[in-house]
Design an enzyme around this catalytic site. Sequence first.
Site, mmCIF file in Angstrom:
data_model
loop_
_atom_site.group_PDB
_atom_site.id
_atom_site.type_symbol
_atom_site.label_atom_id
_atom_site.label_comp_id
_atom_site.label_asym_id
_atom_site.label_seq_id
_atom_site.Cartn_x
_atom_site.Cartn_y
_atom_site.Cartn_z
ATOM 1 N N HIS A 121 1.112 -1.467 0.100
ATOM 2 C CA HIS A 121 0.312 -0.227 -0.230
ATOM 3 C C HIS A 121 0.710 1.190 0.049
ATOM 4 O O HIS A 121 2.066 1.272 0.586
ATOM 5 C CB HIS A 121 -1.099 0.057 1.480
ATOM 6 C CG HIS A 121 -1.886 1.022 1.279
ATOM 7 N ND1 HIS A 121 -2.238 2.096 1.712
ATOM 8 C CD2 HIS A 121 -3.371 0.610 0.680
ATOM 9 C CE1 HIS A 121 -3.162 2.605 2.595
ATOM 10 N NE2 HIS A 121 -3.355 1.830 1.419
ATOM 11 N N ASP A 198 3.092 -4.755 8.512
ATOM 12 C CA ASP A 198 1.930 -3.978 8.140
ATOM 13 C C ASP A 198 1.205 -4.638 7.858
ATOM 14 O O ASP A 198 0.895 -5.685 6.940
ATOM 15 C CB ASP A 198 2.083 -3.530 6.649
ATOM 16 C CG ASP A 198 1.199 -2.028 6.406
ATOM 17 O OD1 ASP A 198 0.342 -2.444 6.511
ATOM 18 O OD2 ASP A 198 -0.218 -1.655 5.227
ATOM 19 N N GLN A 201 -4.353 -4.871 6.398
ATOM 20 C CA GLN A 201 -5.802 -6.336 6.353
ATOM 21 C C GLN A 201 -5.294 -7.328 6.942
ATOM 22 O O GLN A 201 -6.548 -8.358 6.864
ATOM 23 C CB GLN A 201 -4.653 -6.462 4.380
ATOM 24 C CG GLN A 201 -4.798 -5.578 4.310
ATOM 25 C CD GLN A 201 -6.375 -4.032 4.137
ATOM 26 O OE1 GLN A 201 -7.598 -5.300 4.084
ATOM 27 N NE2 GLN A 201 -6.690 -3.151 3.601
ATOM 28 N N LYS A 224 -10.360 -1.357 10.829
ATOM 29 C CA LYS A 224 -10.641 -2.614 9.967
ATOM 30 C C LYS A 224 -11.060 -4.099 10.223
ATOM 31 O O LYS A 224 -11.395 -4.935 10.280
ATOM 32 C CB LYS A 224 -9.520 -2.954 8.870
ATOM 33 C CG LYS A 224 -9.077 -1.764 8.257
ATOM 34 C CD LYS A 224 -7.869 -2.336 6.717
ATOM 35 C CE LYS A 224 -6.954 -0.570 6.354
ATOM 36 N NZ LYS A 224 -8.044 -0.388 5.336
ATOM 37 N N CYS A 362 -4.926 2.612 -3.703
ATOM 38 C CA CYS A 362 -3.937 2.879 -3.362
ATOM 39 C C CYS A 362 -2.731 2.044 -3.369
ATOM 40 O O CYS A 362 -1.741 1.822 -1.960
ATOM 41 C CB CYS A 362 -4.028 3.279 -1.634
ATOM 42 S SG CYS A 362 -5.198 4.438 -0.856
HETATM 43 N N1 7TS Z 1 -1.417 -1.074 4.920
HETATM 44 C C1 7TS Z 1 -2.043 -1.681 4.101
HETATM 45 C C2 7TS Z 1 -2.118 -2.725 3.312
HETATM 46 C C3 7TS Z 1 -4.010 -1.250 4.230
HETATM 47 O O1 7TS Z 1 -4.576 -1.848 3.892
HETATM 48 C C4 7TS Z 1 -3.760 0.790 4.901
HETATM 49 C C5 7TS Z 1 -5.730 0.953 3.975
HETATM 50 C C6 7TS Z 1 -3.047 1.210 5.053
HETATM 51 C C7 7TS Z 1 -1.430 0.805 5.467
HETATM 52 C C8 7TS Z 1 -3.159 2.333 5.752
HETATM 53 O O2 7TS Z 1 -4.496 2.238 6.879
HETATM 54 P P1 7TS Z 1 -4.925 3.375 7.083
HETATM 55 O O3 7TS Z 1 -5.774 2.942 8.191
HETATM 56 O O4 7TS Z 1 -3.964 4.205 8.172
HETATM 57 O O5 7TS Z 1 -5.286 4.235 6.408
HETATM 58 N N2 7TS Z 1 -6.304 0.151 2.946
HETATM 59 C C9 7TS Z 1 -7.053 0.721 2.726
HETATM 60 C C10 7TS Z 1 -7.686 0.183 1.335
HETATM 61 O O6 7TS Z 1 -7.548 -0.705 1.211
HETATM 62 N N3 7TS Z 1 -9.106 0.678 1.088
HETATM 63 O O7 7TS Z 1 -8.965 2.071 1.456
HETATM 64 C C11 7TS Z 1 -7.872 1.613 2.830
#
Ligand code: 7TS
Length: 404
Positions: A121, A198, A201, A224, A362
Amino acid sequence: MLDIQKIRTDFPVLSQKVNGKPLVYFDNGATSQKPQVVIDAISTYYQEINANIHRGVHTLSQLATDAYEVSRAKVKNHINAQFLHEVLFTSGTTFGINLVANGFASILKPGDEVLVSALEHHSNIVPWQMLCEKTGATLKVIPMNENGELIMEEYDRLLSPKTKIVAVNHISNALGTINPVKYMIDKAHEVGAAILIDGAQAVPHLKPDVQELDCDFYVFSGHKMCGPTGIGILYGKEAWLNKLPPYLGGGEMIKEVTFEKTTYADLPHKFEAGTPNIAGGIVLGTAIDYMNEIGFDNIQKQELELLNYATKRLLEIDGLQIFGTSEAKTSVISFNIDGIHPYDIGTIIDKLGIAVRTGHHCAQPIMNFFGIPGTIRASFSFYNTKEEIDLMVDAVKKAQMMLS
Ligand code: 7TS
């Protein structure tokens, strides 16, 4: 087996209509829906114990502090951290990665290397690029194959004593690939590199054991995994957290401040400057309790069934191609239909009540690898059903007819 219909009544949003149709929510990769216990816990906090934490002698402040720290302990147990002070509250995954990348600016020298993977991401790419720009270190990329799997022989080849940190996701948000993180952690350590996982997911689907993994850092977001937005966790090994400088300066992260010199508070407070998201921190604990009550074994069983069923049903559609075909895969399906832009399908099926994400997710380097502008991504949670998958398949067929 889980009683899915009963579980669905825990989530008020799922019984809504969208565009006059029953909502089919398949955008769980972006954020999960929230059960009533989580929604209620937010109100209860503000109705009963709202106060600033770690500073007041008064009763409410102590109650809020206790609830916040109880939640930290829940997270510690959930991920099996060795020490409570290795569990830092953050605003989310993005913040946690930036905190670590910023800290490594004091460690890296020109000629050092940072390894990320082709499956990341943007939030696990850009902070490391910024770090490399600042320090003169070089960013290297672990490549992937056509199935969307990282190529371990290439990873082994890229690792060297120059590698100072590896940053890789546990599960890819765009393709659903589950990466061999245990292997990657052990290999990184063989060359003396640190490794950040990370887990954004991963945590909705599995319970990570950070001691068994032996990772140096593990980051994730609460939103999530049935929790509120604006709260997340950075787990770091004590030795690393002691070594890294603070990210933000301010209140609550100090031992003593004079104009000549400031000394920093002990962990975890050194990294928790300012008034945090107190309600979010407390309610993350509620969300973790909720998910553990459902049980991660049950969650995985249900989601695997949904993944297999949806894969089979979607492949009935002429010209449909799935991106991300690893054997080790979670309940995410990214797909396209020949000659049709993903955005057009997403827009039409939204009118039919189906919520999916379309675009590059992303993860533009993944789209560039496949030579596509984006995909349609359906990401399933344990509260989804096969009937909902049927509705999506029908909607996609309808959109295909309208657009071709
Ligand atoms: N890393 C991964 C693997 C992610 O899927 C996401 C968010 C992030 C980092 C960032 O997370 P945040 O909570 O700090 O924003 N992924 C997604 C997605 O797949 N669709 O919307 C956000």
